[in-house]
Design an enzyme around this catalytic site. Structure first.
Site, PDB file in Angstrom:
ATOM      1  N   ASN A 229       0.883  -1.172   0.000  1.00 29.56           N
ATOM      2  CA  ASN A 229       0.000   0.000   0.000  1.00 29.56           C
ATOM      3  C   ASN A 229       0.918   1.218   0.000  1.00 29.56           C
ATOM      4  OD1 ASN A 229      -1.816   2.026   0.408  1.00 29.56           O
ATOM      5  ND2 ASN A 229      -2.779   1.128   2.219  1.00 29.56           N
TER       6      ASN A 229
ATOM      7  N   ARG B  11     -12.388  15.125   7.481  1.00 26.56           N
ATOM      8  CA  ARG B  11     -13.182  15.504   6.301  1.00 26.56           C
ATOM      9  C   ARG B  11     -14.622  15.806   6.704  1.00 26.56           C
ATOM     10  NH1 ARG B  11     -11.404  10.260   3.340  1.00 26.56           N
ATOM     11  NH2 ARG B  11      -9.253  10.743   2.772  1.00 26.56           N
TER      12      ARG B  11
ATOM     13  N   ARG C   2      -2.400  -2.029  -3.708  1.00 23.21           N
ATOM     14  CA  ARG C   2      -3.647  -1.298  -3.524  1.00 23.21           C
ATOM     15  C   ARG C   2      -3.597  -0.063  -4.426  1.00 23.21           C
ATOM     16  NH1 ARG C   2      -5.295   2.928   0.944  1.00 23.21           N
ATOM     17  NH2 ARG C   2      -7.517   3.036   0.491  1.00 23.21           N
TER      18      ARG C   2
ATOM     19  N   GLU D 207      -7.939  -5.577   4.714  1.00 26.66           N
ATOM     20  CA  GLU D 207      -7.842  -5.249   3.293  1.00 26.66           C
ATOM     21  C   GLU D 207      -6.651  -5.940   2.647  1.00 26.66           C
ATOM     22  OE1 GLU D 207      -8.286  -1.241   4.892  1.00 26.66           O
ATOM     23  OE2 GLU D 207      -9.139  -0.660   2.974  1.00 26.66           O
TER      24      GLU D 207
ATOM     25  N   HIS E  61     -12.920   2.427  -0.395  1.00 20.42           N
ATOM     26  CA  HIS E  61     -12.876   1.402   0.662  1.00 20.42           C
ATOM     27  C   HIS E  61     -13.522   0.090   0.189  1.00 20.42           C
ATOM     28  CE1 HIS E  61     -12.933   4.691   4.057  1.00 20.42           C
ATOM     29  NE2 HIS E  61     -11.673   4.337   3.795  1.00 20.42           N
TER      30      HIS E  61
END
Ligand code: ADP
Length: 354
Positions: free
Chosen positions: A8, A215, A65, A338, A154
């Site tokens: 990643n 956010r 990823r 993940e 996601h």
């Protein structure tokens, strides 16, 4: 044994995990941080990956990823020059993520010539959204000409926990209506109808939807122009404001870390309490909306940092909503993985390409 290295690659860090497949056993993992920063011993991604590969040089394949696959990539793919070109193209709509992912891919190609590399996209699981779910209420040519639509993110995490929920409940995924809540620093929620993503809260970028660590999530879009004029700031500064200085951090004025906010709220800090209230309320609204979208809900899954560890947030997000439903959904906490999902998908792609 097939050894799959999962990478990643972010703008200043590379996280990695090595798996023995098909068992899915994690052999090792770690993170190289502060890449390219002043005073760092790691000048670039090539140097970072070299450090990782010095320890793990006998890998069968690498799974990367990649955040944005746009409409082009609906499933994981073996990386070749054409795929690299397409990932570069997607960079225009994901400037914060795709270039960093690409640096990891290019460094691996150089350092591991001949080893298959697979790209696994965060957007891919959401390719099943219907046009009425992904099209914004803007002039249609903005979608046709510029690809402006909801993509969702996601995806690897939502797919993984939905599959896990079905496994834990011993029921076929194809018969379940699942709402998956990924609540980390970035937060998103997905309606998984009989195994397929039918709606998700993040949009063209990861800014839409839930209130997150830093956010803002959904706001009145007219505020964009209003704040720019009010504060006399340009679009980059507004992007920064909405992505890095808003959410839990912006509301509380304290932190984006839910653990800290819970402590502060318990000690009587009213803005910390407000931040948590807003966070949980927004999740509740989406759970209600997605229950309507699927015509019911069998399972709500919570995952990622806040979803897995903050029982109070889970309780508040679910409080009162199930009483109006014929059947109370099961609520599960499932740790996301993940990296394992990327390793599985990478293994599948390399097997299919042999
Ligand atoms: P990221 O999106 O960066 O991977 P995480 O999934 O680690 O984020 O989630 C970070 C959030 O989870 C923070 O708000 C943090 O306070 C919260 N959290 C609560 N408990 C824990 C825990 N035990 N470990 C990690 N994060 C936790």
């Amino acid at each position: 044994m097939t050894k799959i290295l999962v990478i990643n690659s972010g703008s200043s860090s590379i996280k990695y995990k090595l798996f023995a497949m098909p068992a899915g056993i994690e052999i090792s993992g770690g993170v190289i941080e502060r890449i390219g920063e002043k005073g760092s011993a790691v000048p670039d991604h090539h140097a970072g990956l070299k450090i990782i590969l010095e320890k793990h040089n006998s890998v069968s394949a690498v799974g990367h990823r990649v955040v944005h696959g746009a409409e082009k990539f609906q499933r994981p793919v073996l990386i070749d020059q054409a795929v690299i070109r397409e990932i570069k193209k997607c960079s225009s709509i994901a400037p914060l993520h795709n270039p960093a992912n690409l640096m990891g891919i290019l460094a691996c190609k150089k350092l591991l010539p001949g080893v298959p590399q697979v790209a696994v996209f965060d957007t891919a699981f959401h390719h099943t959204l219907a046009d009425y779910a992904y099209t914004y209420g803007l002039p249609y040519e903005y979608y046709k000409k510029y690809g402006i639509r909801k993509y969702g993110f996601h995806g690897t995490s939502h797919e993984y926990v939905a599959m896990e929920a079905a496994r834990i409940l011993r029921r076929p995924l194809e018969k379940l209506k699942i709402i998956t809540c990924h609540l980390g620093n970035g937060c998103s929620i997905t309606a998984v109808h009989y195994g397929k993503s039918v709606d998700t809260s993040m949009g063209f970028t990861p800014l839409e939807g839930l209130v997150m660590g830093t956010r803002c999530g959904d706001i009145d879009p007219a505020l964009v122009g209003y704040i720019m004029r009010l504060k006399k700031i340009n679009s980059e500064a507004l992007d920064d404001l909405m992505n890095k200085a808003s959410g839990l951090k912006g509301i509380s004025g304290i932190s984006n870390d839910m653990r800290i906010l819970e402590k502060k709220a318990a000690a009587g800090d009213s803005r910390a309490r407000l931040a948590i209230d807003i966070f949980a309320y927004r999740i509740k609204k989406y759970i209600g909306a997605y229950t309507a979208v699927m015509g019911g809900c069998d399972v709500v899954v919570f995952t990622a940092g806040i979803g897995e560890h903050q029982a109070m947030v889970r309780k508040r997000a679910c409080a009162g909503i199930f009483s109006c439903m014929k059947k109370t959904p099961k609520v599960l906490v499932i740790p996301t993985n993940e990296e394992l999902m990327i390793a599985r998908q990478t293994n599948k792609v390399i097997k299919n390409n042999h």
